[in-house]
Design a protein around this motif. Structure first.
Motif, PDB file in Angstrom:
ATOM      1  N   HIS A  98       0.806  -1.223   0.000  1.00 29.78           N
ATOM      2  CA  HIS A  98       0.000   0.000   0.000  1.00 29.78           C
ATOM      3  C   HIS A  98       0.842   1.278   0.000  1.00 29.78           C
ATOM      4  O   HIS A  98       0.298   2.377   0.146  1.00 29.78           O
ATOM      5  N   LEU A  99       2.162   1.121  -0.126  1.00 33.35           N
ATOM      6  CA  LEU A  99       3.045   2.296  -0.134  1.00 33.35           C
ATOM      7  C   LEU A  99       4.124   2.078  -1.194  1.00 33.35           C
ATOM      8  O   LEU A  99       4.669   0.975  -1.300  1.00 33.35           O
ATOM      9  N   PHE A 100       4.431   3.127  -1.939  1.00 31.45           N
ATOM     10  CA  PHE A 100       5.578   3.020  -2.839  1.00 31.45           C
ATOM     11  C   PHE A 100       6.188   4.405  -3.046  1.00 31.45           C
ATOM     12  O   PHE A 100       5.558   5.417  -2.769  1.00 31.45           O
ATOM     13  N   GLU A 101       7.449   4.397  -3.496  1.00 34.12           N
ATOM     14  CA  GLU A 101       8.134   5.680  -3.702  1.00 34.12           C
ATOM     15  C   GLU A 101       7.724   6.288  -5.039  1.00 34.12           C
ATOM     16  O   GLU A 101       8.133   5.832  -6.106  1.00 34.12           O
ATOM     17  N   GLY A 127      -7.612   0.072  -9.620  1.00 36.00           N
ATOM     18  CA  GLY A 127      -8.250  -0.353  -8.372  1.00 36.00           C
ATOM     19  C   GLY A 127      -7.313  -0.622  -7.212  1.00 36.00           C
ATOM     20  O   GLY A 127      -7.754  -1.062  -6.152  1.00 36.00           O
ATOM     21  N   MET A 128      -6.001  -0.389  -7.402  1.00 38.20           N
ATOM     22  CA  MET A 128      -5.065  -0.658  -6.302  1.00 38.20           C
ATOM     23  C   MET A 128      -5.155   0.455  -5.269  1.00 38.20           C
ATOM     24  O   MET A 128      -5.371   1.623  -5.599  1.00 38.20           O
ATOM     25  N   LEU A 129      -4.958   0.089  -4.012  1.00 40.24           N
ATOM     26  CA  LEU A 129      -4.927   1.095  -2.953  1.00 40.24           C
ATOM     27  C   LEU A 129      -3.457   1.292  -2.585  1.00 40.24           C
ATOM     28  O   LEU A 129      -2.873   0.468  -1.876  1.00 40.24           O
ATOM     29  N   ILE A 130      -2.871   2.315  -3.154  1.00 47.15           N
ATOM     30  CA  ILE A 130      -1.430   2.511  -2.947  1.00 47.15           C
ATOM     31  C   ILE A 130      -1.138   3.998  -2.816  1.00 47.15           C
ATOM     32  O   ILE A 130      -1.654   4.814  -3.581  1.00 47.15           O
ATOM     33  N   TYR A 131      -0.343   4.324  -1.795  1.00 46.53           N
ATOM     34  CA  TYR A 131      -0.033   5.712  -1.483  1.00 46.53           C
ATOM     35  C   TYR A 131       1.393   6.051  -1.933  1.00 46.53           C
ATOM     36  O   TYR A 131       2.274   5.189  -1.951  1.00 46.53           O
ATOM     37  N   ALA A 138       3.161   5.062  15.721  1.00 42.06           N
ATOM     38  CA  ALA A 138       2.180   6.079  15.299  1.00 42.06           C
ATOM     39  C   ALA A 138       2.492   6.586  13.894  1.00 42.06           C
ATOM     40  O   ALA A 138       1.591   6.747  13.060  1.00 42.06           O
ATOM     41  N   ILE A 139       3.773   6.799  13.603  1.00 41.55           N
ATOM     42  CA  ILE A 139       4.151   7.310  12.275  1.00 41.55           C
ATOM     43  C   ILE A 139       3.926   6.237  11.215  1.00 41.55           C
ATOM     44  O   ILE A 139       3.349   6.489  10.146  1.00 41.55           O
ATOM     45  N   SER A 140       4.353   5.022  11.518  1.00 42.94           N
ATOM     46  CA  SER A 140       4.223   3.939  10.548  1.00 42.94           C
ATOM     47  C   SER A 140       2.746   3.656  10.243  1.00 42.94           C
ATOM     48  O   SER A 140       2.361   3.477   9.079  1.00 42.94           O
ATOM     49  N   GLU A 141       1.908   3.627  11.272  1.00 37.44           N
ATOM     50  CA  GLU A 141       0.475   3.365  11.055  1.00 37.44           C
ATOM     51  C   GLU A 141      -0.181   4.521  10.301  1.00 37.44           C
ATOM     52  O   GLU A 141      -1.050   4.303   9.461  1.00 37.44           O
ATOM     53  N   ALA A 142       0.218   5.749  10.611  1.00 32.42           N
ATOM     54  CA  ALA A 142      -0.363   6.908   9.906  1.00 32.42           C
ATOM     55  C   ALA A 142      -0.011   6.836   8.418  1.00 32.42           C
ATOM     56  O   ALA A 142      -0.862   7.097   7.555  1.00 32.42           O
ATOM     57  N   MET A 143       1.211   6.444   8.111  1.00 35.78           N
ATOM     58  CA  MET A 143       1.579   6.314   6.693  1.00 35.78           C
ATOM     59  C   MET A 143       0.781   5.190   6.035  1.00 35.78           C
ATOM     60  O   MET A 143       0.313   5.332   4.901  1.00 35.78           O
ATOM     61  N   TYR A 144       0.604   4.120   6.743  1.00 36.86           N
ATOM     62  CA  TYR A 144      -0.141   2.973   6.201  1.00 36.86           C
ATOM     63  C   TYR A 144      -1.607   3.349   5.932  1.00 36.86           C
ATOM     64  O   TYR A 144      -2.244   2.807   5.034  1.00 36.86           O
ATOM     65  N   ARG A 145      -2.114   4.301   6.713  1.00 34.64           N
ATOM     66  CA  ARG A 145      -3.500   4.789   6.505  1.00 34.64           C
ATOM     67  C   ARG A 145      -3.572   5.851   5.416  1.00 34.64           C
ATOM     68  O   ARG A 145      -4.642   6.312   5.059  1.00 34.64           O
ATOM     69  N   GLY A 146      -2.417   6.344   4.970  1.00 34.75           N
ATOM     70  CA  GLY A 146      -2.397   7.404   3.967  1.00 34.75           C
ATOM     71  C   GLY A 146      -2.501   8.796   4.566  1.00 34.75           C
ATOM     72  O   GLY A 146      -2.827   9.754   3.856  1.00 34.75           O
TER      73      GLY A 146
END
Ligand SMILES: [Zn+2]
Ligand SMILES: [Zn+2]
Length: 355
Positions: free
Chosen positions: A159-162, A192-196, A232-240
């Protein structure tokens, strides 16, 4: 009366909710002497970001876990600066990924399983990060043009990429034959991908400065979180709950239901762009100033606004909409463009959280 009390309570809860959230500046990707091709110690690298007001840093070494507990922190350590335990899972040219907020080194068997396709290598990295209770950021897909949208799309749990990486060899903006990373992002989102999208500097060189060197300060994220802890930072990023930037700073980047609101912090942006570390994307054509675009499926610009402030109400017509800010100034070889990328708003119910 009851209604009034309820309304006050809702307002109070809303205000409390807002006040507990802060913005934190951080870099998720950097190297040290330990990899053999960077020039500074973990301590010197940490000090560089600490001195410049960052709030968090991931020492993301190639297939090595640098335990933050082993790093001597600056003597004048601020209480709003942390290291997040991380690693760059490095599977040759097929895939590199930041395993964010991990407990220990990712299982070496998952770095580049033999005979695996590119998709399978990235999938193995996702599993490797999960085994260490972290999240995965796929790094610089356009380095050697290694990872296309076709390679990335089937990966589950990514769900995350550079979207942006400051290393001079990573081809963020593509070429005549290859898509830019932003085009890859829109392909994935359209499909349809969920990626931030993340921005990092991937710095290796702190001693020699110049556009040909891999210097720090060329990309970072601003994360909105309740507190400054690795979780907290890692989860916030994972949530977008963050935006990616190559220099543009925002004083407002909010998503309220389906309304996206953006306000550029012009003072902070000018402060960032006055540093010798930022590097603009040079284009022959352009126009000086700030502009904001709202972008939907297939990368189509749905609305463009000149100026530092805009908002947009997303309709069901589009599966997603995202905001992109461009700050453009005249440089020696054309226009130098700097960006902030907000995360998409989805209208089609896609989610990666268990309901
Ligand atoms: Zn890499
Ligand atoms: Zn790297």
């Amino acid at each position: 009366m009851v209604k009034k009390i309820l309304a006050s309570l809702v307002l109070l809860i809303g205000l409390v909710g807002c006040s507990s959230q802060k913005w934190y500046k951080g870099n998720t990707h950097v190297h040290t002497l330990l990899c053999g091709h960077a020039d500074s110690s973990p301590e010197a690298v940490t000090a560089w970001y600490h001195e410049r007001g960052y709030n968090f840093l991931c020492l993301s070494e190639h297939n090595q876990f640098i335990d933050p507990a082993t790093v001597t922190m600056p003597a004048d350590l601020r209480d709003d600066f942390i290291l997040i335990p991380s690693e760059e899972v490095t599977g040759g040219n097929q895939a590199h990924s930041t395993a964010l907020n991990i407990d220990g080194v990712v299982d070496p068997r998952l770095v580049q399983p033999s005979g695996a396709s590119k998709t399978q290598v990235i999938q193995a990295h996702v599993h490797g990060a999960e085994q260490q209770h972290g999240h995965l950021i796929l790094n610089h897909p356009n380095f050697h043009y290694s990872n296309t949208a076709k390679d990335i799309r089937p990966v589950e749990g990514l769900h995350l990429f550079e979207l942006h990486n400051g290393h001079p060899s990573v081809n963020n903006f593509g070429d005549d034959e290859h898509d830019s990373v932003e085009e890859i992002w829109d392909d994935l989102l359209t499909d349809g991908m969920l990626i931030y999208g993340v921005s990092s500097d991937d710095a290796h060189h702190f001693q020699k400065l110049g556009p040909e060197h891999s210097n720090p300060g060329r990309g970072w994220v601003m994360v909105q979180a309740d507190s400054l802890t690795p979780d907290a930072i890692s989860e916030a990023m994972y949530r977008g709950d963050f935006y990616a930037t190559s220099g543009v700073m925002l004083s407002k980047a909010s998503i309220d239901g389906r309304r996206i609101s953006v306000v550029v912090d012009e003072g902070a942006t000018e402060g960032e762009l006055s540093s010798s570390f930022v590097v603009g994307h040079v284009t022959a054509e352009g126009a000086e100033g700030v502009s904001i675009q709202f972008i939907g499926p297939k990368g189509r610009v749905l609305e463009a606004v000149e100026g530092a402030k805009a908002s947009y109400l997303v309709s069901n017509e589009h599966g997603y909409v995202r905001a992109k800010v461009t700050y453009s100034r005249k440089g020696e070889n054309g226009y130098e463009n700097f960006y902030a990328w907000m995360q998409p708003v989805f209208t089609d119910g896609r989610t990666h959280f268990v309901k």
